[in-house]
Design an enzyme around this catalytic site. Structure first.
Site, PDB file in Angstrom:
ATOM      1  N   ASP A 199       0.863  -1.182   0.000  1.00 43.78           N
ATOM      2  CA  ASP A 199       0.000   0.000   0.000  1.00 43.78           C
ATOM      3  C   ASP A 199       0.903   1.237   0.000  1.00 43.78           C
ATOM      4  O   ASP A 199       2.115   1.129   0.083  1.00 43.78           O
ATOM      5  CB  ASP A 199      -0.953  -0.022   1.193  1.00 43.78           C
ATOM      6  N   ASP A 240      -8.004  -7.531  -0.048  1.00 46.59           N
ATOM      7  CA  ASP A 240      -7.155  -7.825   1.108  1.00 46.59           C
ATOM      8  C   ASP A 240      -7.888  -7.377   2.355  1.00 46.59           C
ATOM      9  O   ASP A 240      -8.783  -6.528   2.285  1.00 46.59           O
ATOM     10  CB  ASP A 240      -5.832  -7.054   1.023  1.00 46.59           C
TER      11      ASP A 240
END
Length: 377
Positions: A93, A272
């Site tokens: 991320d 996720d």
């Protein structure tokens, strides 16, 4: 050069089965990605991730890895794959969500986000360029553009200005990426992120901007932050109508098993969430029959296998009574067993979903299985 994403079959709606090809291996979609925040999926060995859970890709966290072990150590190790001994694909991320979650100790500006470390209180600055640089040094196969994620609920004007800031930052991310080569000899792919809170007009504008950026894949952020499930599904549906069909779509931070199946039905390829491991550590197990609280008295003398439909060794080798005993006794092994079980279940869930997409009966199957998955055992 091999194509990054190929679609093998689209179901009668938006659900599709595909394949991602990275330098660290292929990923069959739809896929769930276990979260390895600090170069570790909590309580689980890398060998278990690969051999028992059957993870095809995992996540690393830019903010946490930047603070610990730090980028000097990361680069000397040869990047995150080498550092944690994981030879399959990794996604990172951007650090945007972690900075967002530090609301009380961060300051936003056009330049980026200044924040205070949760570890030692030191101050740091994340700009789009800095996030790209850190993710280069981590070396993930897929990395995310730096964005601003707003809380829910959020005023319209705040959501709009935040979305526009995310779009300006995206241009800076792309410019930096194009001018700075990869470090470890494998290809990295940048995914931009759609924002706009729960406002349909903003989400559609953002999806259009992100689509026009021409990246190899696209993400949807700012959902699963407290809004009702129906809102999440509505926005996802609207955004996947606009994002390019031929490119992978990643819904960030989602979710429960039923969230995952509904999202696949709306055209999502990648998801996720920390839920399978976090809930596992709190004695909540997800199964094909429903949700089990392993601290419940009802399991005390149930010596049947942990999960007769489970795919991992823990499901066969340990009984419900034994796992309950471990939780009640506060034994660490309880968290390990539960984490392996939940992650293996999540990977089995998307594998079976894929099989039903290929078979052409995904939606009938999904509608029959979702109510069962939601029930409490």
């Amino acid at each position: 050069m091999q194509k990054f994403f190929t679609i093998e079959k689209t179901s009668q709606g938006k659900a599709r089965a595909g394949e991602l090809t990275t330098d660290h291996g292929k990923i069959q979609t739809p896929i769930f990605m276990p979260v390895g925040t600090v170069a570790s999926v909590k309580t689980v060995h890398q060998r278990e991730l690969k051999e028992d859970i059957k993870a095809q890709i995992i996540l690393g966290n830019t903010y946490h890895l930047y603070l610990r072990p730090g980028m000097d150590t990361m680069q000397e190790a040869g990047g995150l794959h080498q550092f944690m001994n994981w030879d399959l694909p990794i996604l990172t991320d951007s650090g945007g969500f972690q900075v967002f979650s530090l609301a009380s100790s961060r300051k936003m500006s056009e330049e980026g986000a200044r924040f205070k470390s949760h570890i030692d209180g030191s101050y740091h600055m994340f700009s789009p360029e800095k996030s790209m640089e850190i993710q280069r040094q981590i070396g993930a196969d897929i990395f995310m553009a730096f964005d601003e994620c707003v809380a829910y609920p959020c005023e319209y004007n705040q959501a709009k200005s935040s979305m526009e800031l995310t779009h300006r930052w995206l241009k800076r991310c792309i410019d930096w990426t194009e001018n700075n080569p990869e470090l470890y000899g494998h290809k990295q792919r940048l995914f931009p992120i759609v924002q706009g809170s729960t406002y349909s007009d903003l989400r559609k504008i953002s999806a259009q901007v992100i689509a026009e950026a021409g990246a190899e894949g696209n993400a949807i952020g700012g959902l699963s932050v407290g809004e009702p499930e129906e809102e999440m599904y509505r926005i996802t549906d609207e955004v996947t109508d606009i994002l390019p069909k031929e490119k992978p779509r990643y819904l960030m931070g989602v979710g429960t098993p039923w969230n995952i199946l509904e999202s696949i039905g709306l055209g999502i390829d990648m998801m996720d969430c920390v839920m399978p491991t976090r809930n596992a550590r709190n004695a909540m197990l997800f199964t094909w029959k429903g949700v089990m609280n392993m601290k419940n008295e009802k399991w005390k003398k149930d010596f049947s296998p942990l999960d007769e439909f489970g795919t991992s060794f823990v499901d066969r080798e340990y009984s419900k009574a034994y796992v309950r005993h471990l939780f009640v006794s506060k034994e660490y092994l309880a968290k390990q067993i539960a984490s392996i079980h939940n992650l293996a279940f999540y990977l089995d869930l998307v594998k079976v979903a894929r099989e039903h997409i290929l078979a052409g009966d995904f939606y009938e199957w999904k509608n029959s299985v979702v109510p069962v998955l939601r029930q409490r055992l």
